[in-house]
Structure formats: C-alpha cells, structure tokens
Write a protein that holds these residues in place. Structure first.
Motif, mmCIF file in Angstrom:
data_model
loop_
_atom_site.group_PDB
_atom_site.id
_atom_site.type_symbol
_atom_site.label_atom_id
_atom_site.label_comp_id
_atom_site.label_asym_id
_atom_site.label_seq_id
_atom_site.Cartn_x
_atom_site.Cartn_y
_atom_site.Cartn_z
ATOM 1 N N GLY A 125 21.730 44.344 43.596
ATOM 2 C CA GLY A 125 23.148 44.023 43.478
ATOM 3 C C GLY A 125 23.530 43.489 42.103
ATOM 4 N N ASP A 126 22.536 43.005 41.346
ATOM 5 C CA ASP A 126 22.792 42.561 39.970
ATOM 6 C C ASP A 126 23.187 43.763 39.124
ATOM 7 O OD1 ASP A 126 22.449 39.878 39.923
ATOM 8 O OD2 ASP A 126 20.389 39.914 39.191
ATOM 9 N N SER A 127 24.164 43.590 38.268
ATOM 10 C CA SER A 127 24.654 44.719 37.472
ATOM 11 C C SER A 127 23.593 45.301 36.534
ATOM 12 C CB SER A 127 25.884 44.308 36.673
ATOM 13 O OG SER A 127 25.578 43.217 35.826
ATOM 14 N N ASP A 128 22.666 44.491 36.077
ATOM 15 C CA ASP A 128 21.639 44.994 35.152
ATOM 16 C C ASP A 128 20.335 45.368 35.838
ATOM 17 O OD1 ASP A 128 20.851 42.393 35.783
ATOM 18 O OD2 ASP A 128 19.986 42.051 33.798
ATOM 19 N N ALA A 129 20.251 45.233 37.153
ATOM 20 C CA ALA A 129 18.984 45.452 37.866
ATOM 21 C C ALA A 129 18.469 46.876 37.719
ATOM 22 C CB ALA A 129 19.138 45.100 39.339
ATOM 23 N N ALA A 130 19.369 47.853 37.682
ATOM 24 C CA ALA A 130 18.934 49.249 37.589
ATOM 25 C C ALA A 130 18.166 49.517 36.296
ATOM 26 C CB ALA A 130 20.134 50.184 37.677
ATOM 27 N N PHE A 131 18.383 48.667 35.301
ATOM 28 C CA PHE A 131 17.778 48.917 33.997
ATOM 29 C C PHE A 131 16.678 47.915 33.643
ATOM 30 C CE2 PHE A 131 22.309 50.000 34.113
ATOM 31 C CZ PHE A 131 22.161 51.381 34.175
ATOM 32 N N ARG A 132 16.370 47.008 34.564
ATOM 33 C CA ARG A 132 15.276 46.066 34.331
ATOM 34 C C ARG A 132 13.951 46.742 34.670
ATOM 35 N NH1 ARG A 132 16.598 41.192 37.925
ATOM 36 N NH2 ARG A 132 14.563 40.504 37.229
ATOM 37 N N GLY B 230 16.445 54.489 36.542
ATOM 38 C CA GLY B 230 16.223 53.271 35.771
ATOM 39 C C GLY B 230 16.506 53.430 34.294
ATOM 40 N N THR B 231 17.484 54.282 33.959
ATOM 41 C CA THR B 231 17.805 54.526 32.562
ATOM 42 C C THR B 231 19.318 54.578 32.377
ATOM 43 O OG1 THR B 231 17.451 56.037 30.694
ATOM 44 C CG2 THR B 231 17.697 57.049 32.846
ATOM 45 N N HIS B 232 19.746 54.461 31.135
ATOM 46 C CA HIS B 232 21.158 54.642 30.794
ATOM 47 C C HIS B 232 21.429 56.097 30.385
ATOM 48 C CE1 HIS B 232 22.400 50.420 30.816
ATOM 49 N NE2 HIS B 232 21.265 50.126 30.216
#
Length: 196
Positions: free
Chosen positions: A52-59, A150-152
C-alpha cells in the motif's frame, strides 16, 4: 563475613535467550489447518499493507521482506514466518491484486501453478495478467505491468510481456485502434482490450 558474589548477568541473559529461542517456535507453530490458514491470511494482509506504500513497488524485494519480518514479530508470529522464496510467491500474489476470497478458487490455483514455474521476477507480471484475464477485465497497461515487475520502465514491462508470449503462456493481440488484449494459453481466460 564474605559478601555474596555478584550475579552473573551474562549467564542470566544467555539462559533467558535460550529459553526464548526454544519457546518461540512452539508458541507460534500452527497446530491445525485452520490455524495455518489464519496465519497465512494474516501474512497476506501484512504484505498487502506493505504494498500500500506508494514506493513499495520499486523497493528491493529484500527490503520488503525485512519489513514483513519486523511486522510479523510485532504481531507475535515469530521471526521465521516465511523464507525469502515463499515471500516472493506471496508478494507476487499480492501484486496481482487478487482479493483474498478468490485465492482459494480452482482458477486462481491454476494461475499460481503456471506462474510459479516461471522465474521469480516474472511471476507477478503473469499473475497480474492472469487475474485480469480470468475476470475479463481490461488488459493492464504498461505502467501496471512495470509496477508488478518492480520497475519504473514501461520498456522492461513490455519485454516481460514478450517473454511470456515467447514461452507460450500468453497470446498478445492488438486491435485496429492499438488496444491490447492478452489471452492465457490453455485456459478460457482473456482480458478485454485496453490502451497500453
């Protein structure tokens, strides 16, 4: 009169540590299927909270894993709830967005069976596509595929889609308007066409 020797604090701490170390696994070990299912439900809920954290997908996965271990200890589930490989599978399922009540369906189990035969980094992308296809939802766009990977980078996400097609797991079709639809081979599942 001779004074009593001071207590050996290091020995007391070591003894206490041994007691905790031996008692903890017994205290958290599930006793039956219902307890195991409840434990898995709680862990799944914690992973969804982490995502749910906005940056979790990229950690990095290992950072998310450490976050889960801390949350599990705080919740009283112990230190070793999942190994890293099991965590990656739970993470892939959570990234797909499947609701917990759908995880027990035969279709979802089939999607997991197909996904878990893939390299770990692609499992989340496949499960995201499979979930959309199972329900006939619009095909996830490149940004959603990138988050599942897991990337931008949308380019990396598209490469994963190409990889899945080359492995004969999905068929990607585009209509005359450039909208993408994905079908999972061997099933009756297909996404609705949507802009990529």
């Amino acid at each position: 009169i001779a004074a009593a020797p001071p207590p050996d604090i290091l020995a007391q701490l070591a003894a206490h540590g041994d007691t905790v170390a031996t008692a903890e696994p017994e205290a958290v070990a599930p006793q039956d299927d219902e307890a195991r299912a409840e434990r898995a439900r709680r862990i799944g809920h914690m992973v969804r909270e982490i995502l749910g954290d906005s940056d979790a997908a990229f950690r990095p996965v290992h950072a998310l894993y450490q976050d889960l271990l801390v949350r599990c200890r705080i919740a009283g589930l112990g230190r070793d709830v999942l190994d890293l490989a099991a965590f990656r599978r739970v993470l892939s399922v959570a990234r797909s967005g499947v609701p917990p009540e759908e995880e027990a369906t035969d279709d979802w189990r089939e999607a997991e069976r197909l996904a878990f035969a893939l390299p770990e980094d692609v499992q989340g992308v496949f499960l995201l596509l499979a979930r959309a296809a199972m329900t006939g939802a619009p095909c996830p766009d490149d940004a959603a595929l990138a988050r599942a990977y897991g990337t931008h980078s949308p380019g990396r996400a598209r490469r994963q889609l190409t990889y899945l097609e080359e492995r004969n797991l999905v068929v990607v079709r585009e209509d005359g308007m450039g909208r993408r639809a994905v079908a999972v081979i061997g099933t009756a599942w297909e996404t609705a066409a949507a802009a990529s």
